[in-house]
Scaffold this motif. Structure first.
Motif, PDB file in Angstrom:
ATOM      1  N   SER A   1     -12.591  46.882  23.553  1.00 40.13           N
ATOM      2  CA  SER A   1     -11.243  46.369  23.315  1.00 40.13           C
ATOM      3  C   SER A   1     -10.248  47.198  24.097  1.00 40.13           C
ATOM      4  O   SER A   1     -10.456  48.354  24.385  1.00 40.13           O
ATOM      5  CB  SER A   1     -10.907  46.433  21.821  1.00 40.13           C
ATOM      6  OG  SER A   1     -11.734  45.546  21.111  1.00 40.13           O
TER       7      SER A   1
ATOM      8  N   ASN B   1      -3.895  37.530  23.562  1.00 40.80           N
ATOM      9  CA  ASN B   1      -4.272  38.882  23.183  1.00 40.80           C
ATOM     10  C   ASN B   1      -4.750  39.587  24.434  1.00 40.80           C
ATOM     11  O   ASN B   1      -5.294  38.972  25.338  1.00 40.80           O
ATOM     12  CB  ASN B   1      -5.386  38.865  22.138  1.00 40.80           C
ATOM     13  CG  ASN B   1      -4.902  38.298  20.822  1.00 40.80           C
ATOM     14  OD1 ASN B   1      -3.770  38.527  20.441  1.00 40.80           O
ATOM     15  ND2 ASN B   1      -5.747  37.537  20.159  1.00 40.80           N
TER      16      ASN B   1
ATOM     17  N   PHE C   1      -6.988  41.801  26.997  1.00 43.27           N
ATOM     18  CA  PHE C   1      -8.345  41.421  27.355  1.00 43.27           C
ATOM     19  C   PHE C   1      -9.370  42.212  26.549  1.00 43.27           C
ATOM     20  O   PHE C   1      -9.694  43.335  26.843  1.00 43.27           O
ATOM     21  CB  PHE C   1      -8.540  41.598  28.858  1.00 43.27           C
ATOM     22  CG  PHE C   1      -7.639  40.706  29.619  1.00 43.27           C
ATOM     23  CD1 PHE C   1      -6.462  41.204  30.140  1.00 43.27           C
ATOM     24  CD2 PHE C   1      -7.920  39.373  29.762  1.00 43.27           C
ATOM     25  CE1 PHE C   1      -5.588  40.362  30.814  1.00 43.27           C
ATOM     26  CE2 PHE C   1      -7.053  38.542  30.431  1.00 43.27           C
ATOM     27  CZ  PHE C   1      -5.888  39.037  30.958  1.00 43.27           C
ATOM     28  N   SER C   2      -9.843  41.577  25.491  1.00 46.48           N
ATOM     29  CA  SER C   2     -10.759  42.243  24.578  1.00 46.48           C
ATOM     30  C   SER C   2     -12.182  42.267  25.104  1.00 46.48           C
ATOM     31  O   SER C   2     -13.015  42.976  24.564  1.00 46.48           O
ATOM     32  CB  SER C   2     -10.732  41.551  23.207  1.00 46.48           C
ATOM     33  OG  SER C   2     -11.089  40.194  23.328  1.00 46.48           O
TER      34      SER C   2
ATOM     35  N   THR D   1      -9.624  29.870  29.227  1.00 46.98           N
ATOM     36  CA  THR D   1     -10.007  31.273  29.355  1.00 46.98           C
ATOM     37  C   THR D   1      -9.412  31.823  30.641  1.00 46.98           C
ATOM     38  O   THR D   1      -9.486  31.174  31.689  1.00 46.98           O
ATOM     39  CB  THR D   1     -11.531  31.446  29.373  1.00 46.98           C
ATOM     40  OG1 THR D   1     -12.084  30.939  28.161  1.00 46.98           O
ATOM     41  CG2 THR D   1     -11.915  32.910  29.522  1.00 46.98           C
TER      42      THR D   1
ATOM     43  N   LYS E   1     -10.172  36.704  28.505  1.00 52.77           N
ATOM     44  CA  LYS E   1      -9.625  36.472  27.198  1.00 52.77           C
ATOM     45  C   LYS E   1      -9.312  34.996  27.048  1.00 52.77           C
ATOM     46  O   LYS E   1      -8.776  34.378  27.953  1.00 52.77           O
ATOM     47  CB  LYS E   1      -8.330  37.289  26.988  1.00 52.77           C
ATOM     48  CG  LYS E   1      -7.700  37.085  25.627  1.00 52.77           C
ATOM     49  CD  LYS E   1      -8.605  37.522  24.481  1.00 52.77           C
ATOM     50  CE  LYS E   1      -8.017  37.181  23.148  1.00 52.77           C
ATOM     51  NZ  LYS E   1      -8.903  37.605  22.042  1.00 52.77           N
TER      52      LYS E   1
END
Length: 312
Positions: free
Chosen positions: A3, A17, A19-20, A294, A308
């Motif tokens: 994460s 969010n 880029f996990s 994505t 993400k």
């Protein structure tokens, strides 16, 4: 995978969010699988089986990655540097800098910045076979006409049109060129030989945005909108870019930019408003790809692919 910080919320419809999902080690290498290594991933394209193709520049390879973080080499390798057509175990590549995929016919097209050729890779006798379809590896320059006698100078990106026409960015000649029905022609560029004239300096990446082609120029820090057979215009952005090196579109009014100079991922709305959507832990991001909600990033000097999912 790891994460990377907290969430960033955008005002333009997308909630993004940070880029996990980070794929690959920061050390350069050449390893497939769930713990892969890459060496300067630089361009990406939508592929089959919900995966993405990418050019692994220093490994002279085209590889794929999926949402599970599994990397697979399609063709090429560090020990296959050079120029030679043939089956995957004998073909040689160098300076790969652009890739696109023809889903209907299961063909991968690539361009080489150093070999100055357009190649296609497809199945022959149930094995992948690469063949040159335009350009001459022995000579760089500028010449339109029959594909095999046409000359290019440092090809950096390739797109496939709706009717099978192929568009390429020819940086050395500062032009957008097209291969159609075996003939290479010029679409736009800096001189009187170009039907549509503009002030390109280092046009390095492009993508479709609807029926238009949008182009980022890393030399003069501009974005252009090419309306085929009509005009080419320079976008009047509200924020100065530092080195736009990658571009993608959601085909709904939003462009995404990998700004290598600032180590940021940007979005552009209405061809004007620029917003930072990611600036953490990036090291010379080279490309972005919006694919099925994505957003993928080729993080060049970190030797990683990041993604993400974007949600409305």
């Amino acid at each position: 995978m790891k994460s990377l910080l907290a969430a960033i919320f955008l005002t333009a419809g997308f909630c993004l969010n940070v880029f996990s999902q980070t794929i690959g080690k920061t050390e350069a290498g050449f390893v497939d699988g769930k713990n892969p290594q890459m060496d300067k991933p630089i361009r990406m394209a939508t592929y089959k089986d919900n995966a993405v193709l990418f050019v692994d520049f220093n490994n002279n390879a085209v590889r794929s990655v999926n949402h599970e973080g599994v990397v697979k080499t399609i063709f090429g390798s560090p020990d296959k540097k050079g120029y030679r057509d043939g089956f995957a175990d004998e073909a040689l590549f160098a300076g790969l800098h652009g890739v696109t995929y023809d889903k209907m016919n299961d063909i991968i097209y690539t361009v080489s910045a150093s070999n100055n050729v357009i190649c296609k890779t497809s199945n022959r006798d149930r094995k992948l076979f690469t063949e040159t379809i335009a350009g001459n590896q022995k000579e760089k320059g500028f010449r339109d006409g029959p594909a095999k006698s046409a000359l290019f100078n440092s090809l950096h990106q390739i797109l496939l049109g709706e009717k099978g026409e192929i568009y390429v960015l020819d940086i050395g000649n500062k032009k957008v060129r097209m291969l159609k029905n075996g003939i290479v022609s010029t679409i736009a560029g800096v001189d009187s030989l170009s039907p549509l004239r503009t002030d390109f300096k280092y046009p390095i990446d492009m993508c479709f945005d609807g029926k238009d082609i949008v182009i980022c120029d890393a030399g003069n820090f501009n974005i252009y909108r090419l309306k085929l057979n009509s005009e080419i215009i320079k976008l009047e952005l509200d924020t100065k870019l530092e080195m736009p090196h990658g571009i993608s579109s959601d085909n709904k009014g939003t462009l995404f930019i990998a700004d290598m100079g600032s180590n940021k991922i940007l979005k552009i709305e209405s061809d004007k408003k620029v917003t930072v959507i990611e600036d953490a832990n990036l090291n010379k991001p080279a490309a972005v790809l919006f694919d099925n909600n994505t957003l993928w990033i080729a993080d060049l000097y970190n030797h990683q692919i990041k993604y993400k999912e974007l949600k409305k």
